[in-house]
Design an enzyme around this catalytic site. Structure first.
Site, PDB file in Angstrom:
ATOM      1  N   HIS A 126       0.842  -1.193   0.000  1.00 27.43           N
ATOM      2  CA  HIS A 126       0.000   0.000   0.000  1.00 27.43           C
ATOM      3  C   HIS A 126       0.879   1.246   0.000  1.00 27.43           C
ATOM      4  O   HIS A 126       1.488   1.597   1.010  1.00 27.43           O
ATOM      5  CB  HIS A 126      -0.936  -0.021   1.220  1.00 27.43           C
ATOM      6  CG  HIS A 126      -1.914   1.111   1.238  1.00 27.43           C
ATOM      7  ND1 HIS A 126      -2.332   1.715   2.390  1.00 27.43           N
ATOM      8  CD2 HIS A 126      -2.550   1.763   0.223  1.00 27.43           C
ATOM      9  CE1 HIS A 126      -3.186   2.681   2.094  1.00 27.43           C
ATOM     10  NE2 HIS A 126      -3.330   2.717   0.783  1.00 27.43           N
ATOM     11  N   ASN A 139      -5.120   4.145   7.010  1.00 29.11           N
ATOM     12  CA  ASN A 139      -6.489   4.551   6.660  1.00 29.11           C
ATOM     13  C   ASN A 139      -7.484   4.301   7.785  1.00 29.11           C
ATOM     14  O   ASN A 139      -8.521   4.941   7.859  1.00 29.11           O
ATOM     15  CB  ASN A 139      -6.943   3.859   5.371  1.00 29.11           C
ATOM     16  CG  ASN A 139      -6.337   4.533   4.147  1.00 29.11           C
ATOM     17  OD1 ASN A 139      -5.869   5.669   4.231  1.00 29.11           O
ATOM     18  ND2 ASN A 139      -6.314   3.837   3.037  1.00 29.11           N
TER      19      ASN A 139
HETATM   20  N1  CAA Z   1       5.343  13.605  -8.163  1.00 25.81           N
HETATM   21  C1  CAA Z   1       6.637  13.788  -7.862  1.00 25.81           C
HETATM   22  N2  CAA Z   1       7.059  14.722  -6.981  1.00 25.81           N
HETATM   23  C2  CAA Z   1       6.132  15.512  -6.434  1.00 25.81           C
HETATM   24  C3  CAA Z   1       4.754  15.381  -6.715  1.00 25.81           C
HETATM   25  C4  CAA Z   1       4.371  14.363  -7.622  1.00 25.81           C
HETATM   26  N3  CAA Z   1       3.091  14.146  -7.941  1.00 25.81           N
HETATM   27  N4  CAA Z   1       4.067  16.311  -5.990  1.00 25.81           N
HETATM   28  C5  CAA Z   1       4.991  16.991  -5.289  1.00 25.81           C
HETATM   29  N5  CAA Z   1       6.226  16.514  -5.545  1.00 25.81           N
HETATM   30  C6  CAA Z   1       7.495  16.932  -4.932  1.00 25.81           C
HETATM   31  C7  CAA Z   1       7.957  18.261  -5.456  1.00 25.81           C
HETATM   32  O1  CAA Z   1       8.783  18.076  -6.587  1.00 25.81           O
HETATM   33  C8  CAA Z   1       8.723  18.815  -4.281  1.00 25.81           C
HETATM   34  O2  CAA Z   1      10.021  18.258  -4.228  1.00 25.81           O
HETATM   35  P1  CAA Z   1      11.263  19.097  -3.619  1.00 25.81           P
HETATM   36  O3  CAA Z   1      10.812  19.654  -2.294  1.00 25.81           O
HETATM   37  O4  CAA Z   1      12.313  18.050  -3.495  1.00 25.81           O
HETATM   38  O5  CAA Z   1      11.534  20.150  -4.639  1.00 25.81           O
HETATM   39  C9  CAA Z   1       7.977  18.281  -3.056  1.00 25.81           C
HETATM   40  O6  CAA Z   1       7.254  17.140  -3.530  1.00 25.81           O
HETATM   41  C10 CAA Z   1       7.017  19.301  -2.495  1.00 25.81           C
HETATM   42  O7  CAA Z   1       6.134  19.680  -3.539  1.00 25.81           O
HETATM   43  P2  CAA Z   1       5.538  21.141  -3.739  1.00 25.81           P
HETATM   44  O8  CAA Z   1       6.498  22.179  -3.218  1.00 25.81           O
HETATM   45  O9  CAA Z   1       5.050  21.295  -5.144  1.00 25.81           O
HETATM   46  O10 CAA Z   1       4.211  21.113  -2.916  1.00 25.81           O
HETATM   47  P3  CAA Z   1       3.979  20.933  -1.401  1.00 25.81           P
HETATM   48  O11 CAA Z   1       5.118  21.343  -0.573  1.00 25.81           O
HETATM   49  O12 CAA Z   1       2.669  21.549  -1.203  1.00 25.81           O
HETATM   50  O13 CAA Z   1       3.850  19.332  -1.225  1.00 25.81           O
HETATM   51  C11 CAA Z   1       2.631  17.331  -1.184  1.00 25.81           C
HETATM   52  C12 CAA Z   1       2.950  18.584  -1.982  1.00 25.81           C
HETATM   53  C13 CAA Z   1       3.870  16.448  -1.073  1.00 25.81           C
HETATM   54  C14 CAA Z   1       1.532  16.599  -1.969  1.00 25.81           C
HETATM   55  C15 CAA Z   1       2.145  17.735   0.250  1.00 25.81           C
HETATM   56  O14 CAA Z   1       1.098  18.679   0.144  1.00 25.81           O
HETATM   57  C16 CAA Z   1       1.659  16.573   1.078  1.00 25.81           C
HETATM   58  O15 CAA Z   1       2.451  15.832   1.638  1.00 25.81           O
HETATM   59  N6  CAA Z   1       0.313  16.403   1.189  1.00 25.81           N
HETATM   60  C17 CAA Z   1      -0.295  15.323   1.961  1.00 25.81           C
HETATM   61  C18 CAA Z   1      -0.214  14.052   1.196  1.00 25.81           C
HETATM   62  C19 CAA Z   1      -0.842  12.900   1.945  1.00 25.81           C
HETATM   63  O16 CAA Z   1      -1.286  12.965   3.073  1.00 25.81           O
HETATM   64  N7  CAA Z   1      -0.878  11.757   1.256  1.00 25.81           N
HETATM   65  C20 CAA Z   1      -1.493  10.565   1.755  1.00 25.81           C
HETATM   66  C21 CAA Z   1      -2.894  10.470   1.211  1.00 25.81           C
HETATM   67  S1  CAA Z   1      -3.768   9.068   1.840  1.00 25.81           S
HETATM   68  C22 CAA Z   1      -3.193   7.801   0.900  1.00 25.81           C
HETATM   69  O17 CAA Z   1      -2.394   7.955   0.008  1.00 25.81           O
HETATM   70  C23 CAA Z   1      -3.697   6.429   1.240  1.00 25.81           C
HETATM   71  C24 CAA Z   1      -4.976   6.005   0.698  1.00 25.81           C
HETATM   72  O18 CAA Z   1      -5.189   4.792   0.636  1.00 25.81           O
HETATM   73  C25 CAA Z   1      -6.061   6.949   0.289  1.00 25.81           C
HETATM   74  P1  NAD Z   2      -7.708   6.122 -10.331  1.00 27.49           P
HETATM   75  O1  NAD Z   2      -9.171   6.196 -10.565  1.00 27.49           O
HETATM   76  O2  NAD Z   2      -6.885   7.346 -10.451  1.00 27.49           O
HETATM   77  O3  NAD Z   2      -7.056   5.028 -11.303  1.00 27.49           O
HETATM   78  C1  NAD Z   2      -7.549   3.738 -11.482  1.00 27.49           C
HETATM   79  C2  NAD Z   2      -7.141   3.306 -12.881  1.00 27.49           C
HETATM   80  O4  NAD Z   2      -7.360   1.917 -13.034  1.00 27.49           O
HETATM   81  C3  NAD Z   2      -7.947   4.009 -13.992  1.00 27.49           C
HETATM   82  O5  NAD Z   2      -7.036   4.686 -14.837  1.00 27.49           O
HETATM   83  C4  NAD Z   2      -8.663   2.874 -14.701  1.00 27.49           C
HETATM   84  O6  NAD Z   2      -8.748   3.058 -16.110  1.00 27.49           O
HETATM   85  C5  NAD Z   2      -7.756   1.708 -14.373  1.00 27.49           C
HETATM   86  N1  NAD Z   2      -8.362   0.384 -14.473  1.00 27.49           N
HETATM   87  C6  NAD Z   2      -9.584  -0.023 -14.066  1.00 27.49           C
HETATM   88  N2  NAD Z   2      -9.729  -1.347 -14.300  1.00 27.49           N
HETATM   89  C7  NAD Z   2      -8.568  -1.779 -14.854  1.00 27.49           C
HETATM   90  C8  NAD Z   2      -8.083  -3.048 -15.307  1.00 27.49           C
HETATM   91  N3  NAD Z   2      -8.836  -4.143 -15.215  1.00 27.49           N
HETATM   92  N4  NAD Z   2      -6.825  -3.108 -15.813  1.00 27.49           N
HETATM   93  C9  NAD Z   2      -6.056  -2.014 -15.901  1.00 27.49           C
HETATM   94  N5  NAD Z   2      -6.459  -0.784 -15.476  1.00 27.49           N
HETATM   95  C10 NAD Z   2      -7.692  -0.682 -14.959  1.00 27.49           C
HETATM   96  O7  NAD Z   2      -7.557   5.473  -8.891  1.00 27.49           O
HETATM   97  P2  NAD Z   2      -6.301   5.559  -7.895  1.00 27.49           P
HETATM   98  O8  NAD Z   2      -6.490   6.719  -7.008  1.00 27.49           O
HETATM   99  O9  NAD Z   2      -5.047   5.409  -8.672  1.00 27.49           O
HETATM  100  O10 NAD Z   2      -6.564   4.251  -7.004  1.00 27.49           O
HETATM  101  C11 NAD Z   2      -6.144   2.973  -7.429  1.00 27.49           C
HETATM  102  C12 NAD Z   2      -6.054   2.046  -6.223  1.00 27.49           C
HETATM  103  O11 NAD Z   2      -5.115   2.582  -5.281  1.00 27.49           O
HETATM  104  C13 NAD Z   2      -7.373   1.891  -5.448  1.00 27.49           C
HETATM  105  O12 NAD Z   2      -7.422   0.579  -4.937  1.00 27.49           O
HETATM  106  C14 NAD Z   2      -7.218   2.916  -4.330  1.00 27.49           C
HETATM  107  O13 NAD Z   2      -8.004   2.617  -3.209  1.00 27.49           O
HETATM  108  C15 NAD Z   2      -5.738   2.782  -4.019  1.00 27.49           C
HETATM  109  N6  NAD Z   2      -5.103   3.961  -3.386  1.00 27.49           N
HETATM  110  C16 NAD Z   2      -5.481   5.219  -3.746  1.00 27.49           C
HETATM  111  C17 NAD Z   2      -4.826   6.295  -3.149  1.00 27.49           C
HETATM  112  C18 NAD Z   2      -5.173   7.706  -3.513  1.00 27.49           C
HETATM  113  O14 NAD Z   2      -4.731   8.635  -2.819  1.00 27.49           O
HETATM  114  N7  NAD Z   2      -5.923   7.962  -4.567  1.00 27.49           N
HETATM  115  C19 NAD Z   2      -3.797   6.077  -2.228  1.00 27.49           C
HETATM  116  C20 NAD Z   2      -3.424   4.761  -1.906  1.00 27.49           C
HETATM  117  C21 NAD Z   2      -4.099   3.689  -2.489  1.00 27.49           C
END
Ligand code: CAA
Ligand code: NAD
Length: 301
Positions: free
Chosen positions: A142, A192
């Site tokens: 993850h 999460n």
């Molecule tokens: N790809 C590559 N690098 C990236 C990037 C991306 N998409 N986005 C930002 N960066 C890098 C930048 O290049 C920059 O690098 P340097 O400091 O080395 O130059 C650094 O990250 C900071 O970026 P920014 O200055 O543009 O922006 P910021 O300081 O606002 O940071 C952020 C952006 C890293 C996204 C920050 O806002 C952050 O940490 N946000 C919270 C993210 C978070 O909580 N993520 C977890 C979500 S939950 C999850 O993922 C699990 C799930 O299952 C849902």
């Molecule tokens: P997303 O909607 O951005 O991307 C999902 C992609 O999967 C789409 O581009 C879709 O076309 C593709 N897809 C669907 N069925 C497919 C198949 N059979 N073969 C190949 N591609 C297929 O979603 P996401 O945010 O990238 O989330 C993807 C997974 O990661 C989910 O399980 C989500 O819970 C998990 N996740 C999401 C986050 C987040 O911050 N968004 C963080 C951690 C984990």
């Protein structure tokens, strides 16, 4: 690189799959990434190119390394090329049926040694592994969004995951420069389980009139040094994905703290999916994000 895993497959090239594929290729792994059609594949590969371009501009990566990374990446709309990979990481939509369908087919295509890893946010490894005959070589990897930046990887073992597969996955995560933590196979794993109720509570707080969207975000950013407030984070993760995660966790635990507030459900239904659709809690079309009318009118309960 690590001894067990030499080639990587990624299924899904959306928000997470693109970041995982980029990170694996940048770490030296020949990486095959699969999308459902050419349009989605082009979009996903385009976002990887953009991200690498940014890294070069910011002098985080040399142009040679960018080219070498892109050279290690292969895009496909077929599943068969994944048979060549030692590890297949699935990052498709958060939907059990879709994931089980995919795993059932992959199980037939891939050699029995291939390790399957899901990037799921809230489903369990056990229920996905049911679609295969390789529960011992099935686990969770993850990653966190944005993958190239976030250090953590939750490495999840089910009751059936073998030590060998778990250790290979853990050492793979380290080889990407990530910090692995070990999690048991419970819905939401470690992060999460704590983060999702917090985001849902923020929506409930807004709907209860505690404060505005902007002030709740500012409160958590400035008062607790979170890089993003909860609404900005929900838009970043994807409102649709956040909703799916909440539904799955509520179904598992039947606890009110995981219940999706009606506003979240309406937003997911109406296509207010956050940054990826240009609007969610905020509208991103102007110079500065602004709270959407949908949220303002629908919002307060
Ligand atoms: N790809 C590559 N690098 C990236 C990037 C991306 N998409 N986005 C930002 N960066 C890098 C930048 O290049 C920059 O690098 P340097 O400091 O080395 O130059 C650094 O990250 C900071 O970026 P920014 O200055 O543009 O922006 P910021 O300081 O606002 O940071 C952020 C952006 C890293 C996204 C920050 O806002 C952050 O940490 N946000 C919270 C993210 C978070 O909580 N993520 C977890 C979500 S939950 C999850 O993922 C699990 C799930 O299952 C849902
Ligand atoms: P997303 O909607 O951005 O991307 C999902 C992609 O999967 C789409 O581009 C879709 O076309 C593709 N897809 C669907 N069925 C497919 C198949 N059979 N073969 C190949 N591609 C297929 O979603 P996401 O945010 O990238 O989330 C993807 C997974 O990661 C989910 O399980 C989500 O819970 C998990 N996740 C999401 C986050 C987040 O911050 N968004 C963080 C951690 C984990």
């Amino acid at each position: 690189m690590n001894g067990d895993i030499e080639t990587v497959g990624v299924v899904g090239c959306g928000l997470m799959g693109s970041g995982i594929a980029q990170t694996a290729a940048a770490a030296g792994y020949p990486t095959t990434v699969r999308e459902i059609d050419e349009e989605a594949l082009e979009k996903g590969l385009g976002s990887i190119e953009k991200s690498l371009e940014k890294a070069v501009e910011r002098e985080k990566m040399s142009a040679d390394d960018r080219d070498a990374t892109l050279g290690r990446l292969e895009g496909t709309v077929d599943l068969e090329p994944l048979a060549e990979c030692d590890l297949v990481i699935e990052a498709i939509v958060e939907d059990l049926d879709a994931k089980q369908d995919l795993y059932g087919t992959l199980d037939e295509i891939c050699p029995e040694e291939t390790i399957f890893a899901s990037n799921t946010s809230s489903l369990t490894i056990t229920e996905m592994a049911q679609a295969t005959d390789r529960a011992d070589r099935f686990l969770g990897l993850h990653f966190f969004n944005p993958v190239p930046v976030m250090k953590l990887v939750e490495v999840v073992r089910s009751g059936s995951t073998s030590d060998e597969a778990f250790e290979a996955a853990e050492s793979f995560a380290k080889s990407l420069g990530k910090v692995p933590i070990e999690c048991r196979d419970t819905s939401g794993f470690i992060v999460n389980r704590l983060l999702v109720p917090y985001m849902l509570d923020a929506i409930r707080a807004y709907q209860n009139g505690v404060g505005s969207i902007e002030d709740i975000d500012a409160g958590m950013e400035l008062g607790t040094n979170h890089p993003m407030g909860p609404f900005t984070l929900a838009d970043y993760v994807g409102v649709d994905t956040t909703y799916k995660i909440a539904e799955i966790m509520f179904e598992e635990y039947k606890e009110p703290r995981y219940a999706a507030p009606p506003l979240l459900r309406r937003m997911a239904q109406a296509g207010y999916h956050g940054r990826k659709t240009g609007r969610g809690f905020y509208d991103y079309s102007g110079d500065e994000p602004e709270v959407t009318d949908f949220v303002k009118t629908f919002g307060k309960g």
